[in-house]
Design a protein around this motif. Structure first.
Motif, mmCIF file in Angstrom:
data_model
loop_
_atom_site.group_PDB
_atom_site.id
_atom_site.type_symbol
_atom_site.label_atom_id
_atom_site.label_comp_id
_atom_site.label_asym_id
_atom_site.label_seq_id
_atom_site.Cartn_x
_atom_site.Cartn_y
_atom_site.Cartn_z
ATOM 1 N N LYS A 249 0.841 -1.206 0.000
ATOM 2 C CA LYS A 249 0.000 0.000 0.000
ATOM 3 C C LYS A 249 0.875 1.255 0.000
ATOM 4 O O LYS A 249 0.567 2.247 -0.670
ATOM 5 N N ASN A 250 1.962 1.219 0.752
ATOM 6 C CA ASN A 250 2.914 2.327 0.783
ATOM 7 C C ASN A 250 3.501 2.572 -0.612
ATOM 8 O O ASN A 250 3.635 3.709 -1.071
ATOM 9 N N ALA A 265 -2.585 9.721 -2.990
ATOM 10 C CA ALA A 265 -1.384 9.222 -2.302
ATOM 11 C C ALA A 265 -1.404 9.626 -0.829
ATOM 12 O O ALA A 265 -1.129 8.810 0.062
ATOM 13 N N VAL A 266 -1.753 10.896 -0.552
ATOM 14 C CA VAL A 266 -1.826 11.384 0.837
ATOM 15 C C VAL A 266 -2.907 10.638 1.600
ATOM 16 O O VAL A 266 -2.737 10.286 2.775
ATOM 17 N N SER A 267 -4.039 10.359 0.943
ATOM 18 C CA SER A 267 -5.136 9.629 1.584
ATOM 19 C C SER A 267 -4.687 8.238 2.038
ATOM 20 O O SER A 267 -4.960 7.815 3.165
ATOM 21 N N ILE A 268 -3.971 7.510 1.163
ATOM 22 C CA ILE A 268 -3.484 6.166 1.508
ATOM 23 C C ILE A 268 -2.498 6.234 2.669
ATOM 24 O O ILE A 268 -2.587 5.464 3.637
ATOM 25 N N LEU A 269 -1.550 7.169 2.595
ATOM 26 C CA LEU A 269 -0.517 7.277 3.636
ATOM 27 C C LEU A 269 -1.109 7.715 4.975
ATOM 28 O O LEU A 269 -0.641 7.293 6.039
ATOM 29 N N THR A 270 -2.132 8.573 4.945
ATOM 30 C CA THR A 270 -2.789 9.008 6.185
ATOM 31 C C THR A 270 -3.470 7.828 6.871
ATOM 32 O O THR A 270 -3.414 7.684 8.102
ATOM 33 N N GLN A 271 -4.129 6.967 6.071
ATOM 34 C CA GLN A 271 -4.742 5.759 6.630
ATOM 35 C C GLN A 271 -3.684 4.831 7.234
ATOM 36 O O GLN A 271 -3.882 4.261 8.317
ATOM 37 N N LEU A 272 -2.564 4.694 6.534
ATOM 38 C CA LEU A 272 -1.492 3.835 7.041
ATOM 39 C C LEU A 272 -0.902 4.385 8.338
ATOM 40 O O LEU A 272 -0.524 3.624 9.233
ATOM 41 N N GLU A 273 -0.818 5.708 8.439
ATOM 42 C CA GLU A 273 -0.229 6.323 9.630
ATOM 43 C C GLU A 273 -1.002 5.937 10.891
ATOM 44 O O GLU A 273 -0.419 5.759 11.965
ATOM 45 N N SER A 274 -2.321 5.806 10.763
ATOM 46 C CA SER A 274 -3.134 5.485 11.933
ATOM 47 C C SER A 274 -3.361 3.984 12.102
ATOM 48 O O SER A 274 -4.040 3.561 13.034
ATOM 49 N N VAL A 277 -1.080 -1.875 13.170
ATOM 50 C CA VAL A 277 0.102 -2.691 12.855
ATOM 51 C C VAL A 277 1.296 -1.800 12.524
ATOM 52 O O VAL A 277 2.426 -2.071 12.938
ATOM 53 N N VAL A 278 1.060 -0.720 11.790
ATOM 54 C CA VAL A 278 2.143 0.216 11.436
ATOM 55 C C VAL A 278 2.717 0.846 12.693
ATOM 56 O O VAL A 278 3.936 0.938 12.869
ATOM 57 N N ARG A 279 1.840 1.266 13.601
ATOM 58 C CA ARG A 279 2.300 1.961 14.814
ATOM 59 C C ARG A 279 3.072 1.037 15.766
ATOM 60 O O ARG A 279 3.852 1.508 16.592
ATOM 61 N N LYS A 280 2.866 -0.276 15.642
ATOM 62 C CA LYS A 280 3.616 -1.224 16.470
ATOM 63 C C LYS A 280 5.054 -1.392 15.998
ATOM 64 O O LYS A 280 5.917 -1.844 16.751
ATOM 65 N N SER A 281 5.321 -1.047 14.720
ATOM 66 C CA SER A 281 6.670 -1.193 14.157
ATOM 67 C C SER A 281 7.263 0.190 13.900
ATOM 68 O O SER A 281 6.770 0.943 13.057
ATOM 69 N N MET A 282 8.318 0.523 14.636
ATOM 70 C CA MET A 282 8.947 1.840 14.464
ATOM 71 C C MET A 282 9.495 2.002 13.050
ATOM 72 O O MET A 282 9.438 3.093 12.464
ATOM 73 N N GLU A 284 8.324 0.619 10.210
ATOM 74 C CA GLU A 284 7.241 0.869 9.258
ATOM 75 C C GLU A 284 6.606 2.232 9.478
ATOM 76 O O GLU A 284 6.237 2.922 8.529
ATOM 77 N N TYR A 285 6.480 2.620 10.751
ATOM 78 C CA TYR A 285 5.887 3.928 11.057
ATOM 79 C C TYR A 285 6.754 5.052 10.490
ATOM 80 O O TYR A 285 6.241 6.018 9.897
ATOM 81 N N ALA A 286 8.066 4.916 10.649
ATOM 82 C CA ALA A 286 8.983 5.926 10.102
ATOM 83 C C ALA A 286 8.888 5.973 8.576
ATOM 84 O O ALA A 286 8.929 7.051 7.975
ATOM 85 N N ARG A 287 8.757 4.797 7.946
ATOM 86 C CA ARG A 287 8.633 4.758 6.481
ATOM 87 C C ARG A 287 7.384 5.532 6.030
ATOM 88 O O ARG A 287 7.428 6.327 5.097
ATOM 89 N N VAL A 288 6.250 5.282 6.726
ATOM 90 C CA VAL A 288 4.974 5.896 6.329
ATOM 91 C C VAL A 288 5.001 7.411 6.529
ATOM 92 O O VAL A 288 4.653 8.172 5.623
#
Length: 651
Positions: A249-250, A265-274, A277-282, A284-288
């Motif tokens: 998705k990223n 693109a911003v819409s997809i990344l905003t969803q990923l930010e919240s 699973v992303v927030r549990k991995s530093m 992946e969170y930094a990538r997003v």
């Protein structure tokens, strides 16, 4: 009496033999029991080495003890298990050199036993640990050997997985054409089975990334959707892994941003930010958030959140020593500050360069160096321009002062008659200037016409040479090569000497090579593709070709004659490499400046003495060719240090 003594001695002998045999059998039983006890005891050590709650160092100590006993009793099945576990633990501890050593032991044991299963596993391990050690050429070689074994075993899943490992290495080297070809081959092994959805999705993702780098955005989205569509339900998502779905998705957001579709693109990344699973991995969170900050900046360079997100992503990556992620963050920040703060931009570009050197990432080194050179060049050019403007302003100011002084004097001293005389003189001077200007224009027009005719003559000469080469190659192929082949057939039918046949076949193959090297090619819209295909055609298992930035050159603005000469010179370098260099890695990079096109060639071959270069007819021909279009051809080499060449010609 003597007979009685002999007879009485016989029972004693039998008694001794009986006791000896009983002791021997007893000893064997004891040894067998002792051995079994030892093997039973080390089984517990092996199980302890698998306990994830224990520190890695203790787990490694347990498996090392297990291996000692397994080697002592020469139990190959136990040795296999011990080596598998030990290499895994060494890899987890990032002790890749030792992991390579024990992977070689696993390979040697499998080779001795002719065990294809463990041969394949040991080769994959060697590929993985060499890759972790940034020894990419060696890693690719081992994965390729693993692929051959699994292909022979008809194990399509492991063959596809080996090709995925190979395509990831090609991607890291920037060889996107090779990456895409290998990944497509891997898809053929996996797309008709659901046994390894993770590897299949990884191959689709590799093709998608390669297409994005080559600016084929529609194809990039197509394969990105293929990867995402594999995770259609909870079962398939579990097989692939939720983290990989988030990466896909990223990537989709990045492709959309490359197309200019920043809103989606911003819409997809905003969803990923919240995403939980992303927030549990530093990592992946930094990538997003890093990508979100960058895309928001592309969407609106004046937004107030991009800088904060980019710096936050870099801080997280620095805290967890995510070197690969740090490269991305530093490049994003370089671009962000490029027009805002050149000093900061240069600082982050240099940081990206250091990270890229640490990771030994060729593509990232080139990218970061490109920004460093650009920023340093910009600062030097800026200083030069300011200096030139300052001198011009001084001259203009001085001229104004002189004009003002003369005018003031004339207004005070000259009479009307003098003014009229001056006006007439000025009129004559103007006429002289007009006449001089007319003459100058005639000379310039004449020179331009002469230059155009000369250039036209050069172009015609180049085309004549090109057409002559094409005719010669066609004639070699159609007449000479075929005639030689006919003679070979006749000799073979008459069963003549095989030596003659071999020599004729060698001549035949050489004529076919000459024909291929001088074959016709498209100098129009598909020139870039043809040039890339020609370079890729020299890629083998022993020689990897890296092609960088061939598509950034505006080939449409370059004349066909220059394209012909460029193609021939690069082809001469590749032929020279194939015949003499034996290089494991060849890099060909392209760069366009406002005035010139620059092509850099470098290989890791055996090199050659400079005196031998001077007398090389092929390179001499290349040098003569480039001079025809006003360019330069500079080469450098030393024995054992590879070969380098720089080609430069005007746009």
């Amino acid at each position: 009496m003597k007979l009685w003594r002999v007879i009485s001695f016989i029972p004693i002998v039998f008694g001794i033999l009986f006791v000896f045999n009983s002791n021997s059998a007893f000893s064997q039983d004891v040894n067998r029991i002792s051995r079994q006890k030892a093997l039973n005891s080390i089984a517990q050590q092996y199980e302890l080495s698998k306990q994830k709650t224990l520190p890695l160092s203790k787990r490694l100590a347990y498996v090392s003890s297990f291996l000692e006993v397994a080697y002592l009793y020469q139990q190959d099945s136990l040795i296999y298990n011990g080596l598998m576990q030990k290499t895994m633990l060494l890899g987890m501890m990032k002790n890749y050199d030792s992991a390579v050593i024990y992977s070689h032991k696993l390979y040697d044991l499998a080779a001795k036993n002719q065990d294809s299963f463990y041969l394949g596993i040991s080769l994959i391990k060697l590929g993985v640990y060499h890759n972790k050690n940034n020894q990419l050429t060696e890693a690719f070689k081992y994965h390729n050997e693993a692929f051959k074994i699994y292909k022979a075993m008809k194990d399509s899943v492991m063959a596809g997985k080996s090709l995925l490992n190979m395509t990831n290495i090609q991607k890291s080297l920037g060889d996107y054409s090779g990456n895409k070809t290998t990944a497509i081959e891997g898809v053929k092994y996996l797309e008709n089975t659901d046994k390894d959805l993770r590897s299949l999705s990884g191959l689709y993702h590799g093709i998608s990334v390669a297409n994005r780098e080559q600016k084929n955005y529609e194809e990039a989205l197509k394969y990105n959707e293929k990867a995402l569509n594999l995770g259609i339900d909870s079962v398939s998502i579990k097989k692939i892994g939720q983290r990989y779905i988030l990466v896909f998705k990223n990537t989709k957001a990045n492709i959309l941003a490359s197309q200019g579709n920043y809103k989606e693109a911003v819409s997809i990344l905003t969803q990923l930010e919240s995403d939980v699973v992303v927030r549990k991995s530093m990592r992946e969170y930094a990538r997003v958030i890093g990508n979100l900050g960058y895309v928001k900046w592309l969407q609106n360079p004046k937004n107030t959140t991009s800088e904060k997100l980019l710096l936050q992503a870099r801080s997280i990556r620095d805290s967890i020593r995510d070197v690969d992620g740090l490269i991305a963050s530093n490049i994003h920040l370089t671009k962000y500050y490029l027009t805002k703060n050149k000093e900061k931009a240069l600082q982050y570009a240099e940081a990206a360069y250091q990270n890229a050197k640490e990771l030994n990432s060729l593509t990232s080194i080139l990218e970061s160096l490109g920004f460093i050179f650009q920023l340093q060049s910009d600062s030097n050019e800026e200083a030069k321009v300011f200096h030139e403007v300052y001198i011009k302003l001084q001259n203009i100011n001085q001229s104004n002062r002189e004009i003002y002084a003369v005018t003031k004097y004339e207004n005070d001293k000259l009479t009307n008659e003098n003014l009229i005389l001056k006006a007439e003189t000025a009129k004559k001077e103007r006429q002289k200037v007009i006449n001089l200007l007319g003459t100058l224009i005639l000379i310039l027009v004449g020179g331009l016409v002469f230059y155009l005719f000369r250039q036209r003559h050069k172009r015609e000469k180049i085309r004549d040479v090109f057409n002559a080469e094409t005719r010669i190659s066609k004639r070699i192929h159609d007449e000479l090569a075929n005639d030689v082949y006919n003679v070979m057939t006749q000799i073979q039918n008459n069963q003549h000497s095989h030596d003659v046949l071999d020599k004729l076949e060698n001549i035949y193959n050489r004529t076919r090579d000459i024909s291929r090297e001088n074959n016709n090619f498209d100098t129009g819209t598909h020139y870039s593709e043809e040039l890339g295909n020609m370079l890729s055609s020299y890629s083998t298992n022993e020689t990897k070709i890296i092609i960088k930035d061939i598509d950034i050159i505006n080939w449409q603005s370059i004349t066909p004659e220059k394209k012909i000469i460029t193609h021939r010179i690069i082809q001469e370098l590749m032929v020279n490499m194939k015949k003499h260099s034996h290089a494991a890695l060849v890099a060909v990079s392209f760069r366009q400046t406002p005035k010139n096109v620059e092509i850099t060639y470098a290989d890791t071959g055996i090199g050659v003495d400079k005196n031998e270069i001077i007398f090389s007819s092929g390179l001499r021909n290349a040098e003569n060719r480039i001079k025809i279009i006003g360019g330069s051809f500079i080469f450098d080499s030393e024995k054992g240090k590879g070969f380098k060449a720089n080609i430069c010609f005007p746009n």
